[in-house]
Write a protein that holds these residues in place. Structure first.
Motif, PDB file in Angstrom:
ATOM      1  N   GLY A  35      49.103   5.475  36.592  1.00 38.66           N
ATOM      2  CA  GLY A  35      50.444   3.938  35.639  1.00 38.66           C
ATOM      3  C   GLY A  35      51.676   4.802  35.314  1.00 38.66           C
ATOM      4  O   GLY A  35      52.119   5.720  36.198  1.00 38.66           O
ATOM      5  N   VAL A  36      52.427   4.936  34.075  1.00 39.86           N
ATOM      6  CA  VAL A  36      53.863   5.794  34.059  1.00 39.86           C
ATOM      7  C   VAL A  36      53.479   6.124  33.260  1.00 39.86           C
ATOM      8  O   VAL A  36      53.073   6.500  31.983  1.00 39.86           O
ATOM      9  CB  VAL A  36      54.478   4.517  32.916  1.00 39.86           C
ATOM     10  CG1 VAL A  36      55.915   5.141  33.267  1.00 39.86           C
ATOM     11  CG2 VAL A  36      54.697   3.085  34.395  1.00 39.86           C
ATOM     12  N   PRO A  53      51.619  -0.257  34.154  1.00 40.31           N
ATOM     13  CA  PRO A  53      53.016  -0.381  34.564  1.00 40.31           C
ATOM     14  C   PRO A  53      53.193  -2.070  33.442  1.00 40.31           C
ATOM     15  O   PRO A  53      54.653  -2.100  33.462  1.00 40.31           O
ATOM     16  CB  PRO A  53      53.159  -0.753  35.965  1.00 40.31           C
ATOM     17  CG  PRO A  53      52.176   0.103  36.296  1.00 40.31           C
ATOM     18  CD  PRO A  53      50.951   0.600  35.278  1.00 40.31           C
ATOM     19  N   GLU A  54      52.211  -2.208  33.677  1.00 40.84           N
ATOM     20  CA  GLU A  54      52.530  -3.905  32.990  1.00 40.84           C
ATOM     21  C   GLU A  54      53.289  -3.367  31.614  1.00 40.84           C
ATOM     22  O   GLU A  54      53.755  -4.493  30.881  1.00 40.84           O
ATOM     23  CB  GLU A  54      51.647  -4.911  33.000  1.00 40.84           C
ATOM     24  CG  GLU A  54      50.889  -5.239  34.308  1.00 40.84           C
ATOM     25  CD  GLU A  54      50.404  -4.609  35.306  1.00 40.84           C
ATOM     26  OE1 GLU A  54      50.385  -4.526  35.902  1.00 40.84           O
ATOM     27  OE2 GLU A  54      49.445  -3.276  34.551  1.00 40.84           O
ATOM     28  N   THR A  55      52.009  -2.586  31.250  1.00 37.40           N
ATOM     29  CA  THR A  55      52.912  -2.052  28.964  1.00 37.40           C
ATOM     30  C   THR A  55      54.306  -1.709  28.759  1.00 37.40           C
ATOM     31  O   THR A  55      54.499  -1.792  28.138  1.00 37.40           O
ATOM     32  CB  THR A  55      51.316  -1.211  28.803  1.00 37.40           C
ATOM     33  OG1 THR A  55      50.707  -2.186  28.591  1.00 37.40           O
ATOM     34  CG2 THR A  55      51.688  -0.799  27.245  1.00 37.40           C
ATOM     35  N   TYR A  56      54.350  -0.531  30.203  1.00 39.62           N
ATOM     36  CA  TYR A  56      55.837   0.050  30.131  1.00 39.62           C
ATOM     37  C   TYR A  56      56.857  -1.263  30.425  1.00 39.62           C
ATOM     38  O   TYR A  56      58.010  -1.195  30.000  1.00 39.62           O
ATOM     39  CB  TYR A  56      55.960   0.968  31.325  1.00 39.62           C
ATOM     40  CG  TYR A  56      57.057   1.536  31.575  1.00 39.62           C
ATOM     41  CD1 TYR A  56      57.794   2.280  30.716  1.00 39.62           C
ATOM     42  CD2 TYR A  56      58.108   1.393  32.315  1.00 39.62           C
ATOM     43  CE1 TYR A  56      58.461   3.600  29.906  1.00 39.62           C
ATOM     44  CE2 TYR A  56      59.497   1.552  32.307  1.00 39.62           C
ATOM     45  CZ  TYR A  56      59.620   3.118  31.815  1.00 39.62           C
ATOM     46  OH  TYR A  56      60.866   3.376  31.743  1.00 39.62           O
ATOM     47  N   GLY A  57      56.725  -1.990  30.966  1.00 35.80           N
ATOM     48  CA  GLY A  57      57.378  -3.191  31.690  1.00 35.80           C
ATOM     49  C   GLY A  57      57.848  -3.849  30.166  1.00 35.80           C
ATOM     50  O   GLY A  57      59.021  -4.863  29.736  1.00 35.80           O
ATOM     51  N   ALA A  58      56.940  -3.926  29.213  1.00 37.62           N
ATOM     52  CA  ALA A  58      57.165  -4.856  28.390  1.00 37.62           C
ATOM     53  C   ALA A  58      57.750  -4.252  27.456  1.00 37.62           C
ATOM     54  O   ALA A  58      58.720  -4.631  26.794  1.00 37.62           O
ATOM     55  CB  ALA A  58      55.423  -5.148  27.691  1.00 37.62           C
ATOM     56  N   PHE A  59      57.561  -3.028  27.447  1.00 43.73           N
ATOM     57  CA  PHE A  59      58.397  -1.840  26.065  1.00 43.73           C
ATOM     58  C   PHE A  59      59.803  -2.144  26.715  1.00 43.73           C
ATOM     59  O   PHE A  59      60.429  -2.244  26.053  1.00 43.73           O
ATOM     60  CB  PHE A  59      57.610  -0.943  26.646  1.00 43.73           C
ATOM     61  CG  PHE A  59      58.679   0.472  26.012  1.00 43.73           C
ATOM     62  CD1 PHE A  59      58.674  -0.252  24.638  1.00 43.73           C
ATOM     63  CD2 PHE A  59      59.077   0.941  26.496  1.00 43.73           C
ATOM     64  CE1 PHE A  59      59.231   1.428  23.477  1.00 43.73           C
ATOM     65  CE2 PHE A  59      59.958   2.351  26.403  1.00 43.73           C
ATOM     66  CZ  PHE A  59      60.440   2.305  24.291  1.00 43.73           C
ATOM     67  N   VAL A  60      60.183  -2.096  28.430  1.00 44.77           N
ATOM     68  CA  VAL A  60      61.485  -1.786  28.098  1.00 44.77           C
ATOM     69  C   VAL A  60      62.041  -3.584  28.068  1.00 44.77           C
ATOM     70  O   VAL A  60      63.205  -3.341  27.956  1.00 44.77           O
ATOM     71  CB  VAL A  60      61.290  -1.426  29.917  1.00 44.77           C
ATOM     72  CG1 VAL A  60      62.848  -1.914  30.294  1.00 44.77           C
ATOM     73  CG2 VAL A  60      61.300   0.094  30.117  1.00 44.77           C
ATOM     74  N   ARG A  61      61.582  -4.292  27.706  1.00 39.65           N
ATOM     75  CA  ARG A  61      61.930  -6.225  28.468  1.00 39.65           C
ATOM     76  C   ARG A  61      61.996  -5.989  26.326  1.00 39.65           C
ATOM     77  O   ARG A  61      63.500  -6.156  25.785  1.00 39.65           O
ATOM     78  CB  ARG A  61      60.525  -6.591  29.045  1.00 39.65           C
ATOM     79  CG  ARG A  61      61.176  -7.163  29.873  1.00 39.65           C
ATOM     80  CD  ARG A  61      60.423  -8.167  30.555  1.00 39.65           C
ATOM     81  NE  ARG A  61      58.910  -8.261  30.022  1.00 39.65           N
ATOM     82  CZ  ARG A  61      57.709  -8.095  30.954  1.00 39.65           C
ATOM     83  NH1 ARG A  61      58.240  -7.095  31.725  1.00 39.65           N
ATOM     84  NH2 ARG A  61      56.604  -7.855  30.534  1.00 39.65           N
ATOM     85  N   TYR A  62      61.544  -5.437  25.459  1.00 42.43           N
ATOM     86  CA  TYR A  62      61.552  -5.187  24.136  1.00 42.43           C
ATOM     87  C   TYR A  62      63.004  -4.791  23.905  1.00 42.43           C
ATOM     88  O   TYR A  62      63.070  -4.961  23.354  1.00 42.43           O
ATOM     89  CB  TYR A  62      60.528  -4.788  23.904  1.00 42.43           C
ATOM     90  CG  TYR A  62      60.147  -4.649  22.075  1.00 42.43           C
ATOM     91  CD1 TYR A  62      59.876  -6.374  20.834  1.00 42.43           C
ATOM     92  CD2 TYR A  62      60.705  -3.257  21.301  1.00 42.43           C
ATOM     93  CE1 TYR A  62      60.813  -5.412  20.139  1.00 42.43           C
ATOM     94  CE2 TYR A  62      61.013  -3.389  19.982  1.00 42.43           C
ATOM     95  CZ  TYR A  62      60.398  -4.392  19.452  1.00 42.43           C
ATOM     96  OH  TYR A  62      60.936  -4.436  18.352  1.00 42.43           O
TER      97      TYR A  62
END
Length: 71
Positions: A35-36, A53-62
């Motif tokens: 992952g990241v 990667p999905e968790t990191y993407g959600a963090f960036v969107r937030y």
């Protein structure tokens, strides 16, 4: 994840918003399959948090949505 990773060749990068003032900053690395990776730029040897990667993407969107609301 239950096992240590060899991160010798990980390519860590800081946010473009990070300056040279010594403030708080998180570094990020694409670790491939696990992952990241996230770490503290001031103390990189302390430890690394690995997320999907999905968790990191959600963090960036937030963070982006929070920043847009504060402007």
């Amino acid at each position: 994840m239950g096992s240590s990773q060899n991160l010798t060749n990980a390519r860590w990068r800081k946010s473009s918003y990070s300056g040279n003032t010594g403030g708080d900053c998180v570094e990020v690395a694409d670790l491939g399959v696990p992952g990241v990776g996230l770490r503290d730029s001031k103390e990189p040897g302390v430890g690394i948090l690995t997320v999907s990667p999905e968790t990191y993407g959600a963090f960036v969107r937030y963070v982006r949505a929070s920043k847009a609301r504060s402007v």
